[in-house]
Design a protein around this motif. Structure first.
Motif, mmCIF file in Angstrom:
data_model
loop_
_atom_site.group_PDB
_atom_site.id
_atom_site.type_symbol
_atom_site.label_atom_id
_atom_site.label_comp_id
_atom_site.label_asym_id
_atom_site.label_seq_id
_atom_site.Cartn_x
_atom_site.Cartn_y
_atom_site.Cartn_z
ATOM 1 N N LYS A 280 -2.797 38.367 -8.901
ATOM 2 C CA LYS A 280 -3.083 39.020 -7.688
ATOM 3 C C LYS A 280 -1.972 38.838 -6.718
ATOM 4 C CE LYS A 280 -6.709 40.822 -6.497
ATOM 5 N NZ LYS A 280 -7.991 41.089 -5.487
ATOM 6 N N VAL A 281 -1.012 39.719 -6.409
ATOM 7 C CA VAL A 281 0.052 39.320 -5.559
ATOM 8 C C VAL A 281 0.095 39.977 -4.289
ATOM 9 C CG1 VAL A 281 1.490 40.834 -6.623
ATOM 10 C CG2 VAL A 281 2.813 39.038 -5.625
ATOM 11 N N MET A 282 0.649 39.484 -3.253
ATOM 12 C CA MET A 282 1.028 40.114 -1.984
ATOM 13 C C MET A 282 2.187 40.011 -1.503
ATOM 14 S SD MET A 282 -1.673 40.235 1.474
ATOM 15 C CE MET A 282 -0.863 39.463 2.838
ATOM 16 N N ALA A 283 2.880 41.116 -1.121
ATOM 17 C CA ALA A 283 4.479 40.734 -0.604
ATOM 18 C C ALA A 283 4.357 40.798 0.906
ATOM 19 C CB ALA A 283 5.222 41.911 -1.108
ATOM 20 N N VAL A 284 5.118 39.717 1.390
ATOM 21 C CA VAL A 284 5.075 39.623 2.716
ATOM 22 C C VAL A 284 6.180 39.674 3.369
ATOM 23 C CG1 VAL A 284 4.244 38.130 4.949
ATOM 24 C CG2 VAL A 284 3.033 38.058 2.652
ATOM 25 N N ASP A 285 6.781 40.475 4.299
ATOM 26 C CA ASP A 285 8.053 40.572 4.909
ATOM 27 C C ASP A 285 7.964 39.780 6.382
ATOM 28 O OD1 ASP A 285 10.858 41.055 5.762
ATOM 29 O OD2 ASP A 285 10.507 43.231 4.927
ATOM 30 N N PRO B 90 8.234 30.002 16.101
ATOM 31 C CA PRO B 90 6.555 30.046 16.397
ATOM 32 C C PRO B 90 6.228 31.440 15.815
ATOM 33 C CG PRO B 90 7.556 29.143 18.419
ATOM 34 C CD PRO B 90 8.728 29.551 17.471
ATOM 35 N N LEU B 91 6.946 32.825 16.167
ATOM 36 C CA LEU B 91 6.471 34.129 15.862
ATOM 37 C C LEU B 91 6.296 34.088 14.252
ATOM 38 C CD1 LEU B 91 5.900 36.850 17.218
ATOM 39 C CD2 LEU B 91 8.205 37.490 16.547
ATOM 40 N N VAL B 92 7.458 33.735 13.619
ATOM 41 C CA VAL B 92 7.453 33.779 12.178
ATOM 42 C C VAL B 92 6.330 32.864 11.540
ATOM 43 C CG1 VAL B 92 8.793 33.111 10.331
ATOM 44 C CG2 VAL B 92 9.710 34.263 11.818
ATOM 45 N N ARG B 93 6.094 31.795 11.954
ATOM 46 C CA ARG B 93 4.894 30.778 11.801
ATOM 47 C C ARG B 93 3.520 31.639 11.920
ATOM 48 N NH1 ARG B 93 7.405 26.400 13.223
ATOM 49 N NH2 ARG B 93 6.770 26.509 15.491
ATOM 50 N N GLU B 94 3.297 32.343 13.010
ATOM 51 C CA GLU B 94 2.385 33.123 13.393
ATOM 52 C C GLU B 94 2.044 34.021 12.483
ATOM 53 O OE1 GLU B 94 0.546 31.825 15.546
ATOM 54 O OE2 GLU B 94 -1.241 33.304 15.473
ATOM 55 N N ILE B 95 2.909 34.966 11.925
ATOM 56 C CA ILE B 95 2.778 36.033 11.052
ATOM 57 C C ILE B 95 2.406 35.281 9.680
ATOM 58 C CG2 ILE B 95 4.176 37.779 9.902
ATOM 59 C CD1 ILE B 95 5.701 38.052 12.554
ATOM 60 N N ARG B 96 3.108 34.366 9.282
ATOM 61 C CA ARG B 96 2.816 33.864 8.017
ATOM 62 C C ARG B 96 1.258 33.276 7.727
ATOM 63 N NH1 ARG B 96 6.173 28.962 6.346
ATOM 64 N NH2 ARG B 96 4.636 28.494 4.933
ATOM 65 N N LYS B 97 1.028 32.590 9.108
ATOM 66 C CA LYS B 97 -0.524 32.261 9.104
ATOM 67 C C LYS B 97 -1.509 33.666 8.882
ATOM 68 C CE LYS B 97 -2.637 30.325 12.608
ATOM 69 N NZ LYS B 97 -2.730 29.780 13.832
ATOM 70 N N ILE B 98 -1.182 34.772 9.840
ATOM 71 C CA ILE B 98 -2.089 35.889 9.677
ATOM 72 C C ILE B 98 -1.991 36.477 8.450
ATOM 73 C CG2 ILE B 98 -2.533 38.177 10.546
ATOM 74 C CD1 ILE B 98 -1.018 37.035 13.092
ATOM 75 N N ALA B 99 -0.732 36.592 7.774
ATOM 76 C CA ALA B 99 -0.754 36.800 6.240
ATOM 77 C C ALA B 99 -1.354 36.064 5.312
ATOM 78 C CB ALA B 99 0.822 37.110 5.850
ATOM 79 N N ALA B 100 -1.189 34.837 5.468
ATOM 80 C CA ALA B 100 -2.118 34.161 4.517
ATOM 81 C C ALA B 100 -3.681 34.059 4.530
ATOM 82 C CB ALA B 100 -1.675 32.370 4.727
ATOM 83 N N GLU B 101 -3.940 34.286 5.779
ATOM 84 C CA GLU B 101 -5.515 34.747 6.183
ATOM 85 C C GLU B 101 -5.965 35.915 5.362
ATOM 86 O OE1 GLU B 101 -6.218 34.348 10.400
ATOM 87 O OE2 GLU B 101 -5.640 32.228 10.272
ATOM 88 N N ALA C 143 -4.649 37.447 2.865
ATOM 89 C CA ALA C 143 -4.199 37.244 1.699
ATOM 90 C C ALA C 143 -5.487 36.456 1.012
ATOM 91 C CB ALA C 143 -3.127 36.616 1.278
ATOM 92 N N ARG C 144 -5.977 35.435 1.537
ATOM 93 C CA ARG C 144 -7.190 34.560 1.191
ATOM 94 C C ARG C 144 -8.287 35.730 1.168
ATOM 95 N NH1 ARG C 144 -6.001 30.325 4.544
ATOM 96 N NH2 ARG C 144 -4.213 29.602 3.057
ATOM 97 N N ASP C 145 -8.598 36.399 2.106
ATOM 98 C CA ASP C 145 -9.864 37.158 2.047
ATOM 99 C C ASP C 145 -9.705 38.312 0.928
ATOM 100 O OD1 ASP C 145 -10.628 36.095 4.504
ATOM 101 O OD2 ASP C 145 -10.116 37.716 5.717
ATOM 102 N N MET C 146 -8.563 38.704 0.653
ATOM 103 C CA MET C 146 -8.252 39.609 -0.497
ATOM 104 C C MET C 146 -8.308 39.146 -1.812
ATOM 105 S SD MET C 146 -5.442 42.222 1.308
ATOM 106 C CE MET C 146 -5.690 43.564 0.110
ATOM 107 N N GLY C 147 -8.352 37.766 -1.837
ATOM 108 C CA GLY C 147 -8.421 37.051 -3.137
ATOM 109 C C GLY C 147 -7.053 37.083 -3.949
ATOM 110 N N VAL C 148 -5.889 36.740 -3.029
ATOM 111 C CA VAL C 148 -4.702 36.813 -3.597
ATOM 112 C C VAL C 148 -4.239 35.506 -4.327
ATOM 113 C CG1 VAL C 148 -2.160 36.994 -2.900
ATOM 114 C CG2 VAL C 148 -3.987 38.844 -2.182
ATOM 115 N N ASP C 149 -3.530 35.471 -5.449
ATOM 116 C CA ASP C 149 -3.234 34.380 -5.815
ATOM 117 C C ASP C 149 -1.828 33.654 -5.409
ATOM 118 O OD1 ASP C 149 -5.153 34.573 -7.667
ATOM 119 O OD2 ASP C 149 -3.915 35.533 -9.151
ATOM 120 N N VAL C 150 -0.713 34.804 -5.317
ATOM 121 C CA VAL C 150 0.420 34.541 -5.025
ATOM 122 C C VAL C 150 1.131 35.245 -3.815
ATOM 123 C CG1 VAL C 150 2.687 34.324 -6.073
ATOM 124 C CG2 VAL C 150 0.807 34.373 -7.487
ATOM 125 N N LEU C 151 1.854 34.824 -3.016
ATOM 126 C CA LEU C 151 2.217 35.354 -1.629
ATOM 127 C C LEU C 151 3.903 35.176 -1.997
ATOM 128 C CD1 LEU C 151 0.787 33.870 1.499
ATOM 129 C CD2 LEU C 151 0.653 36.418 0.486
#
Lengths: 300, 299
Positions: free
Chosen positions: B32-37, B154-165, B167-175
């Motif tokens: 279960k993968v999610m791509a993040v830009d 800080p902006l990039v860090r914030e986006i990564r954090k949001i993306a990870a959250e 992804a976690r809700d969607m049950g993703v294994d790999v970002l």
């Protein structure tokens, strides 16, 4: 008056540096007094093409506060006013800057302090480096690896360039900008009279071209498109030229992809110093820019 | 959840092509993968992973801009003096001030110091974030900064954090995260805390120089890193780079040959491993992919 040409283009790796360096060399060889500015402070590499090692002539410094412990009454005004929130009281109840990289040197603390307890300790964001090769002067901005304020460093670099241009009265200044369309690029384009937009015919090139056109509209400067590696996709080349036409620019320059140019980059050889016919595109671009300068001068 | 970040020292070395290919391969093998830009300035993953359905759109308002009320201005010009970015312009002398919004970074120093309270800060849009479903069935999260906006770590860090959250809700294994070009703050912010950093470089001295610095950042932050040489043509500079890599204790996990199939895959807007799975480039990407999988302990 100096005519300032910025070479920009959104996407990384489209050939900004290659075009900027070759353009500056051509202008310099035509006996115009030329300055090349590498404002890609995070990763400056124009000097690699020229095979010179520019020496550091000046640090890029910004104000950073220091605190006179004896005068300070710990009123906390500077802590409240700091827009970046980096001034705190440490364990010994002395004021200190916790995260230097975030301080933008606005001096708000200096102005607000009722006790004159704030003074400038200064901090180097990076360096201005310079060299001369065969009559071409190059100024390079370099950000220290630990610093993050690229936009601020570019602003300071461009202030230095401005004074250098006023003193030396160059015919042409070629500014190589960082990739992207963010505030650091906007600062690098600040003094430019015209922007050469380097793009490539790929979906990525097309999309970043759209963003770049939007940015150039906001800044309101004239631009010339240059499609690099133009033969890699006829379809995207057509879409790029359509995009330019829709934005009101009819004419564009193009350079087809050639493995020979790639190899030249690898061995620090310059296209315009080779006998490759592709160099004609750069010479034509230089002629076009010379015409633009003449038009500008005739308008006063 | 494993987070694999793709970075390079220099733009145009093949980050996005490699990252989209990784995401495609993970999906193909049933992860279960999610791509993040997080290349927020010029995000381009969505061109190789076309989004057929938008799941959610987020607008981000965290930026500010200064604005001056000239009627209140007392002409002290303190704001011009204090502005670190030279964004305040006076056209006809004092009391006719204007903030050039292109240059204003929103620090608010002018508003804090104005004795006449003539400067105020207004909220400004930072950018958009879009969560969509790609044609291949896995999600893509893209963030796009407003033009001329302030890109930062800080902006990039914030986006990564949001993306990870998300992804976690969607049950993703790999970002699979496509990072920004360069070597400074935004790149550091993309690497810190990741499970793996794949560093893509083309065989030119300019590109190696940046890529080595990215490798050093990964080492400093104790992030497992693998090096990929793209557009490899067997030039002497590659051998030199390989020697330097082994001296640095960095792993070379793949050498992707220069292959015209990659350029053709761009023209049809597909990851090369999907467009031409049997091409030399795709085979090399699959080897790098296997190495990364081993590196992060996925089976």
């Amino acid at each position: 008056m100096s005519f300032i040409v910025a070479v920009t283009g959104g996407k990384g790796g489209t050939g900004k540096s290659t075009i900027a360096v070759n353009l500056a060399i051509v202008l310099s060889k035509m006996n115009y007094k030329t300055l090349l500015v590498d404002s890609d402070v995070e990763n400056p590499n124009d000097h690699l093409f020229l095979d010179v090692n520019p020496r550091r002539i000046m640090p890029i410094t910004v104000f950073t506060p220091g605190f006179d412990v004896d005068r300070c009454t710990r009123c906390g005004k500077c802590v409240q006013i700091c827009p970046q929130g980096v001034i705190i009281l440490d364990d010994d109840r002395n004021l200190t800057v916790i995260f230097h990289e975030a301080c933008i040197g606005c001096k708000a603390c200096l102005y607000v302090c009722p006790q004159d307890a704030v003074y400038d300790v200064g901090r180097d964001l990076g360096y201005v480096r310079a060299a001369v090769k065969n009559g071409l002067r190059i100024i390079v901005g370099e950000l220290k690896p630990t610093e993050s304020q690229a936009t601020l460093a570019i602003y300071k670099l461009m202030c230095f360039v401005k004074s250098d241009v006023e003193r030396e009265k160059y015919d042409f200044v070629v500014v190589d900008t960082p990739p992207g369309v963010d505030s650091s690029v906007v600062q690098a384009l600040r003094m430019a009279h015209v922007a050469v937009v380097v793009s490539e015919p790929t979906p990525f090139g097309l999309e970043t071209m759209k963003l770049t056109i939007e940015m150039l509209r906001a800044i309101n400067i004239m631009w010339i498109p240059l499609i690099n590696k133009s033969n890699i996709s006829e379809e995207h080349r057509e879409m790029l030229s359509k995009l330019c036409r829709e934005a009101g620019v009819q004419e564009f320059f193009e350079i087809p992809y050639s493995e020979e140019v790639f190899k030249m980059n690898m061995s620090y050889k310059l296209l315009v110093e080779s006998d490759n016919p592709l160099k004609d595109a750069i010479i034509n671009l230089a002629r076009h820019i010379i015409t633009l300068k003449e038009i500008r001068n005739s308008l006063g | 959840m494993k987070e694999i970040v793709v970075v390079s020292g220099k733009g145009g070395s093949g980050k996005t092509i490699f990252a989209t290919s990784l995401a495609y391969l993970f999906n193909q093998e049933g992860f279960k993968v999610m791509a993040v830009d997080v290349n927020v300035d010029t995000p381009t993953m969505r061109f190789l992973l076309p989004v057929s359905k938008i799941i959610r759109r987020y607008k981000v308002y965290v930026s500010r801009k200064a604005t001056i009320e000239n009627a209140k201005c007392n002409g002290c010009l303190k704001c011009i003096e204090v502005c670190p970015f030279g964004a305040i312009e006076s056209r006809e002398g004092a009391r006719h001030l204007r903030v050039n919004l292109l240059y204003c970074e929103g620090c608010g120093a002018c508003a804090l110091l104005c004795p006449a309270s003539a400067v105020s800060m207004i909220e400004w849009k930072t950018g958009d974030m879009v969560l969509g479903e790609t044609d291949f069935g896995f999600p893509l999260f893209t963030a796009q900064l407003e033009i001329g906006g302030h890109n930062s770590g800080p902006l990039v860090r914030e986006i990564r954090k949001i993306a990870a959250e998300i992804a976690r809700d969607m049950g993703v294994d790999v970002l699979v995260v496509d990072g920004p070009p360069g070597i400074e703050c935004t790149v550091m912010a993309s690497i810190v805390g990741a499970s793996y950093a794949a560093i893509v470089s083309e065989p030119t001295p300019q590109s190696f120089r940046g890529a080595f610095r990215a490798a050093k950042i990964a080492q400093e932050f104790r992030v497992l890193a693998g090096f990929v040489i793209n557009k490899s043509m067997g030039y002497p500079v590659e051998e030199e780079a390989e020697k330097l890599l082994s001296a640095m204790n960095a792993r070379l996990i793949g050498k992707i040959p220069y292959d015209y199939e990659v350029i053709k895959s761009l023209a049809v807007a597909k990851p090369v491993v999907a467009y031409s799975p049997q091409s030399r480039a795709s085979k090399a990407i699959r080897i790098a992919y296997q190495n990364i999988k081993l590196g992060v302990g996925l089976k």
